[in-house]
Structure formats: C-alpha cells, structure tokens
Design a protein around this motif. Sequence first.
Motif, mmCIF file in Angstrom:
data_model
loop_
_atom_site.group_PDB
_atom_site.id
_atom_site.type_symbol
_atom_site.label_atom_id
_atom_site.label_comp_id
_atom_site.label_asym_id
_atom_site.label_seq_id
_atom_site.Cartn_x
_atom_site.Cartn_y
_atom_site.Cartn_z
ATOM 1 N N ALA A 175 0.897 -1.051 -0.148
ATOM 2 C CA ALA A 175 0.087 0.034 -0.075
ATOM 3 C C ALA A 175 0.842 1.236 -0.035
ATOM 4 O O ALA A 175 2.117 1.102 0.053
ATOM 5 C CB ALA A 175 -0.916 -0.017 1.238
ATOM 6 N N PRO A 176 0.385 2.428 -0.326
ATOM 7 C CA PRO A 176 1.008 3.734 -0.412
ATOM 8 C C PRO A 176 1.751 3.907 1.084
ATOM 9 O O PRO A 176 2.790 4.573 0.960
ATOM 10 C CB PRO A 176 -0.059 4.704 -0.625
ATOM 11 C CG PRO A 176 -0.940 3.917 -1.546
ATOM 12 C CD PRO A 176 -0.937 2.559 -1.227
ATOM 13 N N ASN A 177 0.942 3.640 2.129
ATOM 14 C CA ASN A 177 1.475 3.780 3.392
ATOM 15 C C ASN A 177 2.481 2.577 3.935
ATOM 16 O O ASN A 177 3.049 2.584 4.988
ATOM 17 C CB ASN A 177 0.365 4.001 4.249
ATOM 18 C CG ASN A 177 -0.348 2.661 4.658
ATOM 19 O OD1 ASN A 177 0.002 1.526 3.876
ATOM 20 N ND2 ASN A 177 -1.078 2.611 5.624
ATOM 21 N N GLN A 191 -4.967 -10.794 4.523
ATOM 22 C CA GLN A 191 -4.443 -10.290 5.912
ATOM 23 C C GLN A 191 -3.286 -9.114 5.281
ATOM 24 O O GLN A 191 -2.824 -9.190 4.464
ATOM 25 C CB GLN A 191 -3.461 -11.287 6.382
ATOM 26 C CG GLN A 191 -4.296 -12.564 6.983
ATOM 27 C CD GLN A 191 -3.189 -13.511 7.925
ATOM 28 O OE1 GLN A 191 -3.086 -13.261 8.939
ATOM 29 N NE2 GLN A 191 -2.771 -14.655 7.446
ATOM 30 N N TYR A 192 -3.181 -8.204 6.535
ATOM 31 C CA TYR A 192 -2.362 -7.082 6.230
ATOM 32 C C TYR A 192 -1.511 -6.669 7.310
ATOM 33 O O TYR A 192 -1.927 -6.945 8.571
ATOM 34 C CB TYR A 192 -3.047 -5.951 5.594
ATOM 35 C CG TYR A 192 -4.139 -5.352 6.427
ATOM 36 C CD1 TYR A 192 -3.762 -4.095 7.037
ATOM 37 C CD2 TYR A 192 -5.366 -5.611 6.518
ATOM 38 C CE1 TYR A 192 -4.698 -3.435 7.840
ATOM 39 C CE2 TYR A 192 -6.385 -5.220 7.096
ATOM 40 C CZ TYR A 192 -5.954 -4.057 7.848
ATOM 41 O OH TYR A 192 -7.142 -3.402 8.659
ATOM 42 N N ASP A 218 -4.867 -13.443 -5.688
ATOM 43 C CA ASP A 218 -3.921 -12.243 -6.049
ATOM 44 C C ASP A 218 -4.560 -10.947 -5.667
ATOM 45 O O ASP A 218 -5.890 -10.762 -5.340
ATOM 46 C CB ASP A 218 -3.363 -11.929 -7.365
ATOM 47 C CG ASP A 218 -2.106 -11.203 -7.653
ATOM 48 O OD1 ASP A 218 -1.603 -10.910 -6.600
ATOM 49 O OD2 ASP A 218 -1.791 -10.724 -8.709
ATOM 50 N N VAL A 219 -3.723 -10.017 -4.858
ATOM 51 C CA VAL A 219 -4.267 -8.522 -4.528
ATOM 52 C C VAL A 219 -3.325 -7.467 -5.008
ATOM 53 O O VAL A 219 -2.457 -7.510 -5.440
ATOM 54 C CB VAL A 219 -4.124 -8.777 -3.178
ATOM 55 C CG1 VAL A 219 -2.716 -9.061 -2.510
ATOM 56 C CG2 VAL A 219 -4.772 -7.515 -2.232
ATOM 57 N N ALA A 220 -4.194 -6.193 -5.297
ATOM 58 C CA ALA A 220 -3.587 -4.948 -5.717
ATOM 59 C C ALA A 220 -4.140 -4.001 -4.857
ATOM 60 O O ALA A 220 -5.212 -3.967 -4.541
ATOM 61 C CB ALA A 220 -3.833 -4.945 -7.157
ATOM 62 N N ASN A 226 -7.648 1.877 -2.028
ATOM 63 C CA ASN A 226 -8.451 0.705 -1.985
ATOM 64 C C ASN A 226 -7.903 -0.665 -2.589
ATOM 65 O O ASN A 226 -6.800 -0.758 -3.419
ATOM 66 C CB ASN A 226 -9.545 1.052 -2.934
ATOM 67 C CG ASN A 226 -10.627 2.015 -2.274
ATOM 68 O OD1 ASN A 226 -10.683 2.166 -1.063
ATOM 69 N ND2 ASN A 226 -11.293 2.663 -3.047
ATOM 70 N N VAL A 227 -8.401 -1.675 -2.101
ATOM 71 C CA VAL A 227 -7.677 -2.926 -2.181
ATOM 72 C C VAL A 227 -8.590 -3.936 -3.373
ATOM 73 O O VAL A 227 -9.820 -3.858 -2.981
ATOM 74 C CB VAL A 227 -7.498 -3.881 -0.882
ATOM 75 C CG1 VAL A 227 -7.080 -4.971 -1.207
ATOM 76 C CG2 VAL A 227 -6.844 -3.007 0.088
ATOM 77 N N PHE A 228 -8.042 -4.218 -4.431
ATOM 78 C CA PHE A 228 -8.759 -5.183 -5.226
ATOM 79 C C PHE A 228 -8.443 -6.709 -5.091
ATOM 80 O O PHE A 228 -6.973 -6.851 -5.114
ATOM 81 C CB PHE A 228 -8.323 -4.649 -6.693
ATOM 82 C CG PHE A 228 -8.933 -3.418 -6.846
ATOM 83 C CD1 PHE A 228 -10.291 -3.126 -7.582
ATOM 84 C CD2 PHE A 228 -8.339 -2.130 -6.475
ATOM 85 C CE1 PHE A 228 -10.800 -1.897 -7.957
ATOM 86 C CE2 PHE A 228 -8.835 -0.953 -6.793
ATOM 87 C CZ PHE A 228 -10.151 -0.828 -7.538
#
Length: 379
Positions: A175-177, A191-192, A218-220, A226-228
């Motif tokens: 993520a950007p952060n 999970q993050y 997969d995740v982006a 926002n999470v796709f």
Amino acid sequence: MADLEKSPKGFKLHNGADNMYKNFSTTIAALLTSLCLLTSGTSCVRYTEEVPAAYVYSGGWGGYGYGCGKFNRPADVAVATNGVVYVADSRNGCIQYFTQSGSFLDEWYCRDAGDGKYDGPLAVAVALDGEVYVAFSGNNACIQRFTATGSFLGSWGSFGHKEGQFNLPTGLALAPNGDVYVAEAYGDRIQYFAPSGTFKGQWGSFGEGNGRFRFGCDVAVAPGGNVFVVESANHRIQCFTPSGSFLGKWGSFGKRDGQFDGPSGIAVAANGVVYVADSGNSRIQYFASDGLYLGEWGSCGSGDGQLYGPLTVAVAPNGDIYVADEENHRIQYFVPTGSKSYITRSGFLVTAAVFIALGGLTLGAVILFLAFRFGKRRL
C-alpha cells in the motif's frame, strides 16, 4: 404533545395533531425526494479519463530451463521504481531480476535451509525504497524481506490459519503507506501487516457472497488505498477499503468483455486502471476502477504477444505492462499505444458510500411515514 381522543377503532388525532401529521407527511416526502435526487446525482457524477487505446508487444525473455534468464513456471513479476524487473521463478526456487528489456542482472536462491532460504517463491513485490518482499508456500509458508540485491532482512509467518499464519499465500501487494497485503488462495482471506510484519487486520471467508472468497489468489492496492482482489474460482474482482469493507465487484464466468475464466493476477496503475490476467482465456483485460471494461489483448499461443495461461501482471513506472506467461515459461512486456477517452461515473465506490451514509436515514423516514399513514387510515 398532541391530545388523543379514545375511539372504538383506536386513537384519533385532534385538529392540531392532524395538521402536524400533514406537515410531517410533507416534510418526509420532501426528504425522500431530496435523498433520491442526491443519490441519483452522486451516481451520475462523471469523469472523463484518457487511457491507452491498445497495448502492443515490445519484447520478452525466458524459456523453459534452469539457470540465468531461464524459468520453470514463473509465478509472479514485479517492477521496482527504478525499472528493475523481479521474477518469482517458483519451480527453480529462486528470485531473478533483470533490466526493463530483460537483460539478466542477478539472482538468489531460496531452497537451502536457514534464514531467508525456503522453497517455492509464489509472489514478489517491491517497496518504494527498493526492498523486496517474497511469499513462500508449503510447510515453510511465510513472508520474507530482502534488499534489492537479495540480502536477507527478516521474515514472519508460518503455515496455519491463525493471525499471521498462511495457507498458500499467492498474492502480495504494498500500500502507499507501506502496509503489506497478502492473499491466501487456500486460506480464503486477506491479511495485512506493517512493513515489519506486525499483524494489523484481516477479512474474508470461504464462499460466493460479498467479502467472501474462493481461491482469492492475488491482491493489488490502488494509489488511493482501495484494495482489489481477484478470485480464480468465483471468476470476479472485488474491491474493498484498506481495512476490508466491501465496496463493489464485477465479473462472471465466460469469454465476453468483462468476463473471466480463472483469473489469477491483478495490478493497478498510477491512474487507477485495473489490469487482470485472465488466465483461462489467455488474455489481459483492463478496466476503470469501477469495473468499466476498457480493453484487452492476447490470444492463446506461444508466439510473440501470445499468452498461454498468463498468471500475473505488473505495471512499470513508465506504464509498460509485464506479464508472467507461466505455461510458456517466460516474461513478456507490452507498451501502450495511442489513447482513447472514456466517461465513467464516480462508480460503485461513491454510490455505495452514499447509500451507506443515507440508507439508515431513508429507511427510518419510510417507516415513520408509513406508521403515521397507517395510523391515520385506522380512524
């Protein structure tokens, strides 16, 4: 307070209360009209965007084998801010990295025992500072962090189903952060974590409903956070807030525009365009962030620009698209050409937010309106 007069059929409002009812009815009707107009206006907020009209083959490298620049089922590809391309060469048990045009730079292996040495790299992601995150599977399932040249920095996780454990982690996104998002294909969850590996949250369970997953592989993460998530078995894309609140979805099984057959990879560009590796259809499709279909390229085969089971996709800083062409054991990249404009609504994201914010108020107003009206008719 209004005075009530007992009647055989119930309570009857005196004239003052009756006027209050009429005023209340008018107010509620106006409120509902305003809410409808607001919601309609929100869903009609439109933006004009420009995207590439098409993508054309520019180059590729690899081929089945063992050694520098050869692959055995490359599972993932990622591009650093400096243009260096990292490939998770799963069956060869290593990470290889290259220049943008495919010149071999170096590699590090992941099969020997010891810190930073596990078999089966399935996903790779590169942070803004150049550090490389790699997801490993099997009994040694974990996330590991390396320098840009492969020096081991740390790891977290193990095989399992608890917080911070993994069951076939096949997708990584940053993520950007700096938060690290992990998609578990067999764990049916996202999970993050903080960059250090500290657990921050999770969502998901097995199923077909909103926020549920079947082989979410997969995740982006979009520039806005926002999470796709792409689901191979549900043949769809879901979108969430950074903490996992459901925002929207699109896709179904098939071969038409916007349909999928076992999609397995996803990436989001700086302009918010979403790219999906439609593995079973041997193509790449791209969409606006609200799911509006924008275009596609690819066909099944082994020639230049053709794809055979493309597994994952990555966007380079210059806009080029890199594809892990798994069954062809190679990496191909495509460059944008031309441009086209499209008009999109603010999307399901804004519309959903409006309904979440106003839905409770609207429902309450309807209930009160019907209650007063029903009470009036009983008299």
